[in-house]
Design a protein around this motif. Structure first.
Motif, PDB file in Angstrom:
ATOM      1  N   VAL A 113       0.858  -1.189   0.000  1.00  0.00           N
ATOM      2  CA  VAL A 113       0.000   0.000   0.000  1.00  0.00           C
ATOM      3  C   VAL A 113       0.897   1.243   0.000  1.00  0.00           C
ATOM      4  N   PRO A 114       0.714   2.162  -0.940  1.00  0.00           N
ATOM      5  CA  PRO A 114       1.520   3.388  -0.956  1.00  0.00           C
ATOM      6  C   PRO A 114       1.292   4.188   0.323  1.00  0.00           C
ATOM      7  N   MET A 115       2.373   4.688   0.959  1.00  0.00           N
ATOM      8  CA  MET A 115       2.322   5.515   2.169  1.00  0.00           C
ATOM      9  C   MET A 115       3.246   6.702   1.991  1.00  0.00           C
ATOM     10  N   ILE A 166       3.002  17.039  -1.760  1.00  0.00           N
ATOM     11  CA  ILE A 166       2.165  15.920  -2.216  1.00  0.00           C
ATOM     12  C   ILE A 166       1.111  16.392  -3.195  1.00  0.00           C
ATOM     13  N   THR A 167       0.679  17.679  -3.052  1.00  0.00           N
ATOM     14  CA  THR A 167      -0.365  18.178  -3.955  1.00  0.00           C
ATOM     15  C   THR A 167       0.174  18.372  -5.373  1.00  0.00           C
ATOM     16  N   ASP A 168       1.539  18.388  -5.530  1.00  0.00           N
ATOM     17  CA  ASP A 168       2.095  18.474  -6.877  1.00  0.00           C
ATOM     18  C   ASP A 168       1.735  17.225  -7.696  1.00  0.00           C
ATOM     19  N   ILE A 176      -5.291  17.389   4.598  1.00  0.00           N
ATOM     20  CA  ILE A 176      -3.991  17.313   5.273  1.00  0.00           C
ATOM     21  C   ILE A 176      -3.936  18.319   6.429  1.00  0.00           C
ATOM     22  N   GLU A 177      -4.388  19.534   6.155  1.00  0.00           N
ATOM     23  CA  GLU A 177      -4.351  20.569   7.194  1.00  0.00           C
ATOM     24  C   GLU A 177      -5.249  20.178   8.376  1.00  0.00           C
ATOM     25  N   HIS A 178      -6.393  19.567   8.087  1.00  0.00           N
ATOM     26  CA  HIS A 178      -7.294  19.167   9.155  1.00  0.00           C
ATOM     27  C   HIS A 178      -6.668  18.067  10.014  1.00  0.00           C
ATOM     28  N   ALA A 179      -6.023  17.097   9.374  1.00  0.00           N
ATOM     29  CA  ALA A 179      -5.425  16.000  10.139  1.00  0.00           C
ATOM     30  C   ALA A 179      -4.312  16.504  11.034  1.00  0.00           C
ATOM     31  N   VAL A 180      -3.511  17.489  10.556  1.00  0.00           N
ATOM     32  CA  VAL A 180      -2.380  17.983  11.348  1.00  0.00           C
ATOM     33  C   VAL A 180      -2.891  18.884  12.472  1.00  0.00           C
ATOM     34  N   LEU A 232      -0.427   9.834   4.637  1.00  0.00           N
ATOM     35  CA  LEU A 232      -1.392   9.499   3.600  1.00  0.00           C
ATOM     36  C   LEU A 232      -1.227   8.019   3.261  1.00  0.00           C
ATOM     37  N   VAL A 233      -2.303   7.280   3.395  1.00  0.00           N
ATOM     38  CA  VAL A 233      -2.329   5.870   3.005  1.00  0.00           C
ATOM     39  C   VAL A 233      -3.394   5.732   1.928  1.00  0.00           C
ATOM     40  N   PHE A 234      -2.962   5.301   0.720  1.00  0.00           N
ATOM     41  CA  PHE A 234      -3.932   5.229  -0.378  1.00  0.00           C
ATOM     42  C   PHE A 234      -3.692   3.950  -1.177  1.00  0.00           C
TER      43      PHE A 234
END
Length: 1003
Positions: free
Chosen positions: A150-152, A185-187, A201-205, A245-247
């Motif tokens: 799983v990509p992390m 990561i948004t790139d 991302i901002e909410h999680a941090v 981020l786990v996707f």
């Protein structure tokens, strides 16, 4: 009990080592102590053994405990090492700690120290194992994260990438080193999804709360668009708040879903457009799928069938047939098994009967839409009809193969085409080779009624019949009226022309155009092929009959015995030749063992040869000669042969036997002749060598005793040697090569040669006798020793030379003075008349006679060179006519021919006749006869000669008469010697008789 702990204890005190090992084992049963008396031995143990902890003394001579520790740390950095020493000090302890000692313990004089040492060892080993476990788990976790499928990714609050695992690198197409160099990561997020992902991302941090799983799109470095599903969770990275981020990459899943939609559409198209019946019914027998082929075959439209169970009554009006179909469907659904290859007969919407071949499969849990039974059907009505036709053809083939003539085959073919295949219009034609035409042999009644008698077709013509027969190809016409020829085929339209190999052509036709298709040609070809096979069988049967007749004729006519013998020797068959050869009736030996009739001395060999032939099976010929008992009790020599292969008849092996009694008799005679020849060769008086040429040179094959004695070589020494090397002098080598060449080319030689013998060089008369028994250049060389004769001839030649010289003197030095004296006497007679003149003339005449006789004697001593066989009677009569008187008589007792020089023999007989007349008077009788093979005698009936020494008569000048010259018999002796004859005075009652021996005569 846990696993054992292996301890290396190093101390230079062996007694202390032993005590420590025992006490440590008492303290902890897991301990296994390995002792070493010095550092070097301890290092050696570490090289070969698995050690968990080292306990070492400090003071151990040249190498102390600290140095030992340092050596261990270089190789085994984490191996527990306890310094257990009696020499304790802070300095040593400090140095040990710097060197990396695990623990330090000072020796004491009580047992408690061993409990303490055991505890320290256990703690050190346990700590090492705990460290290893912790390190291993850390490595495993890092490996798990790094290699997780799983990509992390770990990012900061503003999205800057802090970490990527391997799967994330693969998805984004960038390495972790490249990404953590300032990339966000948004790139890598699709522009349409960036704001939403940045907010997550901002909410999680900030809120330290995970976000819900959502789907978003990525844009990789390579420009590929990827669809992923993932979440963002708060984490701490390098002691700072961050987001992980786990996707999951669901691009393939979305692509599969789209593909599945297309596949379903494609599957539906396949089902509808398939040329086989496809239908699906549910558990209630309602139709779920009904494709176009089902409609075309049954005549019922899908709109009427879907959602209904009426198909059962429509397709299967018969209740029993309908129930059978229901039972099949129920079994498929209940058992979940596939049912393949069952057939039913349906009734179509038009009321026709169609035969359907079905494969049915359960559809349970395969699809939410369909759940029931899928049936795939093939309309095999035509195939079923063809199969029935083929069965009938097959049944009829047996009858066809039993036909005994061509007419029966033709009739059956025409009838089968009509009755079995349904072709009413059929004609069978056979080829007639003599007329080169196709002649009608059988016609169905419909052909006769519609077309009448059918014509013959020439093989050289352009008719379809000729074309099919010549090219061995099938032809089909939808309308034969389009054929441009003179033949009337009305009302026929469709036609098939089928070749029957070399036998003829079958024509099948119909009044309707375009009736026949490929399947008609194929089924008709089966019938025609069967007919061709039957005709071939008839021909083969005829050929077999002819072969059998020829074989029987051969078996009756051959003089060789032909037998069929089983492997145990039992006779199964004998041809008639066994009667004239062995005197048995052909059936008399059947069932008997052939070995019982073989001569006892030959029986074992015959059995062995027969058995060897059976085992070889290599296709060769096994041959054996033996004696077999004749019916009359005598023994007959036979030569038997048989093939050593596995192609023999099942009843046994074919064995041919030939009477070789005459050959055996001849061989026996030949052996006897060879023995006689060998004896003759060995006892032949002249030196003889048997030779054989090898590479153009004659080599010794054998020598006789005379050769060994003459040339000094025994057979063992001479055998195989070149003859020239043994007996040819060096100076005669070239001459010998020429002789070898001529002998090899087949010339017969009879010539003088000089050869080297045991007594020196001698002269031989060489003769070659070629062998007639072989193709090779072989034969015998006979060396007749003529050395004595040659030497005598040489002496005579020298003597002749002296005589020639003497004769020359006589002819010149004596005759001239005599001629002068005779001339002077004649002149003196003219001058005076004296009584002494006549005496002087007689003296001169006497001197001339003596001169002539002496000259003749000298010349008669020369050797004779040219001889011939002359009749004695003719020569003797001619001599008598020359020197005889009217009263004298010559008588030839034996009319023979002698090999001689005719002129010299005439001189011999003239001298003998003259001598007989001089001594026996003018009426003397001279007789000539033979006394043996080489013995000639001459005698007269005169008074004979009175002398005690008869040999003196042959001396020149010896005479018993005053008027005689004494040269007559001397000349006879010289002529005899010149012929190599011997002459002697024979004893007789009266007259003179001479025996001449050594004379070659013929009658």
């Amino acid at each position: 009990m846990g696993s054992s702990v292996r301890i290396l204890h190093v101390d230079d005190d062996a007694g202390f080592l032993e005590v420590t090992a025992d006490l440590l084992a008492d303290e902890n049963e897991r301990f296994e102590v390995v002792s070493a008396t010095g550092p070097e031995q301890g290092l050696a143990v570490l090289e070969t053994d698995c050690i968990d902890c080292v306990v070492s003394d400090y003071d151990m001579g040249a190498t102390d405990g600290i140095e030992f520790l340092e050596a261990i740390r270089e190789r085994y950095p984490d191996l527990p090492f306890i310094l257990f020493t009696g020499k304790g000090s802070e300095e040593i302890a400090s140095e040990a700690i710097r060197a990396g000692v695990t623990d330090y313990l000072q020796k004491e004089g009580n047992l408690d120290q061993y409990a303490l040492l055991a505890n320290r060892i256990d703690n050190a080993v346990t700590a090492r194992e705990a460290n290893r476990t912790s390190e291993r788990r850390t490595e495993e976790y890092e490996t798990l994260i790094e290699n997780a499928p799983v990509p992390m990714a770990v990012v900061s609050d503003n999205g800057v990438i802090l970490y990527l695992n391997t799967s994330a690198e693969d998805v984004l197409g960038v390495t972790a080193a490249e990404a953590t160099a300032g990339e966000t990561i948004t790139d890598f997020v699709h522009p349409g999804d960036r704001d939403e992902q940045r907010a997550a991302i901002e909410h999680a941090v900030d809120a330290r709360e995970p976000t819900a799983t959502r789907e978003f799109r990525l844009a990789t470095v390579e420009g590929d668009g990827r669809t992923v599903r993932g979440s963002v969770v708060p984490v701490t990275f390098d002691s700072n708040p961050a987001a992980q981020l786990v996707f999951t990459d669901i691009t393939a899943q979305r692509e599969r879903e789209a593909e599945l939609r297309e596949r379903n559409q494609f599957r539906e198209a396949i089902i509808q457009n398939a040329n086989v019946w496809i239908s699906v019914i549910d558990e209630a027998a309602n139709v779920l799928v009904w494709n176009r082929a089902a409609t075309e075959i049954s005549g019922y439209d899908a709109q009427d069938m879907l959602g209904s169970d009426e198909w059962l009554e429509l397709l299967y009006p018969d209740e029993a047939d309908r129930q059978e179909v229901i039972d099949h469907s129920t079994d498929i659904l209940r058992q979940g098994d596939t049912l393949e290859g069952y057939e039913t007969t349906i009734t179509t919407a038009d009321g026709d009967q169609r035969r359907i071949h079905w494969d049915a499969h359960p559809l349970q849990g395969v699809s939410d839409e369909y759940n029931g039974v899928i049936s795939v059907g093939w309309d095999i009505t035509e195939q079923h009809q063809r199969a029935e036709q083929l069965r009938l053809l097959h049944d009829g083939t047996r009858k066809l193969m039993e036909a005994t003539d061509r007419e029966t085959v033709a009739d059956f073919t025409a009838d089968a085409a009509k009755d079995i295949l349904g072709y009413d219009y059929t004609a069978v034609r056979f080829v007639e080779p003599e007329d080169a035409v196709l002649e009608p042999a059988a016609l169905t009644p419909e052909v006769r009624d519609a077309l009448g008698d059918r014509p013959r077709y020439s093989l050289d013509g352009d008719s379809p019949h000729a074309q099919v027969y010549t090219n061995d190809e099938r032809l089909r016409f939808d309308n034969v009226q389009e054929i441009d020829d003179v033949h009337d085929r009305e009302p026929i339209r469709s036609a098939m022309y089928l070749p029957m190999g070399d036998h003829g052509v079958v024509t099948i036709c119909d009044p309707e155009p375009g009736v026949f298709d490929r399947s008609d040609i194929e089924i008709a070809s089966v019938l025609v092929a069967n007919a061709e096979a039957a005709l071939d069988r008839l021909e083969r049967r005829q050929e077999i009959t002819e072969v059998k007749e020829r074989l029987q004729s051969f078996l009756r006519g051959t003089t060789d015995i032909i037998a069929l013998v089983a492997e145990d020797g039992t006779v199964a068959y004998h041809n008639p030749a066994v009667d004239p050869v062995l005197g048995y009736d052909p059936d008399a030996l059947v069932g008997e063992s052939v070995f019982e009739y073989v001569h006892p001395d030959d029986r074992d060999n015959v059995r062995e040869q027969f058995r060897d032939g059976l085992e070889q099976a290599d296709g060769g010929i096994q041959s054996v000669e033996f004696r077999m008992r004749h019916a009359d009790g005598s023994w007959v020599w036979l030569e038997s042969q048989f093939r050593t292969d596995d192609q023999q008849p099942p009843e046994g092996h074919v064995i041919t036997s030939r009477d070789i009694s005459e050959r055996k008799t001849q061989e026996q005679r030949l052996r006897e002749e060879r023995r006689r020849f060998s004896a003759l060769f060995e006892n032949f008086p002249e030196p003889t060598v048997s030779y054989a040429y090898d590479d153009g040179v004659p080599h010794v094959s054998a020598v006789n005793d005379a050769f060994e004695e003459t040339f000094g070589y025994d057979e063992a020494t001479a055998l195989g040697q070149p003859i020239d090397d043994l007996i040819v002098p060096a100076k005669k080598a070239q001459e010998a090569k020429e002789i070898d060449r001529r002998v090899k080319e087949g010339d017969l030689l009879d010539r003088q040669v000089r050869r080297r013998t045991a007594d020196g060089q001698r002269v031989f008369n060489f003769r070659n006798i070629p062998s007639q028994s072989t193709a090779a250049v072989e034969g015998f060389a006979v060396y007749n020793d003529i050395n004595a004769r040659v030497e005598r001839e040489e002496r005579l030649e020298r003597q002749n030379e002296h005589l020639d010289e003497f004769a020359g003197i006589i002819a010149h030095d004596l005759r001239n003075p005599l001629n002068v004296a005779q001339t002077r006497t004649e002149l003196l007679a003219l001058d005076c008349d004296s009584e002494h003149i006549s005496d002087l003339e007689r003296a001169h005449d006497r001197m001339e006679t003596l001169l002539e006789e002496t000259l003749l004697l000298a010349r008669q001593g020369e050797m004779v060179s040219d001889t011939e066989f002359v009749p004695v009677a003719d020569v003797l009569q001619a001599c008598h006519d020359m020197v005889g008187t009217d009263e004298s008589t010559v008588v030839v007792e034996d009319d023979v021919r002698i090999n001689c020089d005719r002129d010299r023999v005439k001189q011999l007989f003239e001298n003998l006749i003259s001598n007989a007349i001089d001594h026996g008077g003018p009426d003397v009788t001279i007789r000539v006869g033979t006394g043996g093979e080489d013995h000639l005698y001459v005698e007269d009936d005169g008074p004979g000669i009175d002398t005690n020494d008869p040999d003196k008569l042959f001396e020149p000048g010896y005479t018993t008469e005053d008027e005689g010259t004494g040269f007559g018999l001397a000349i006879v002796s010289r002529i005899s010697e010149a012929h190599d004859w011997n002459v002697a005075i024979a004893e007789t009652d009266g007259g003179l008789k001479l025996d001449i021996t050594g004379v070659e005569m013929s009658r």
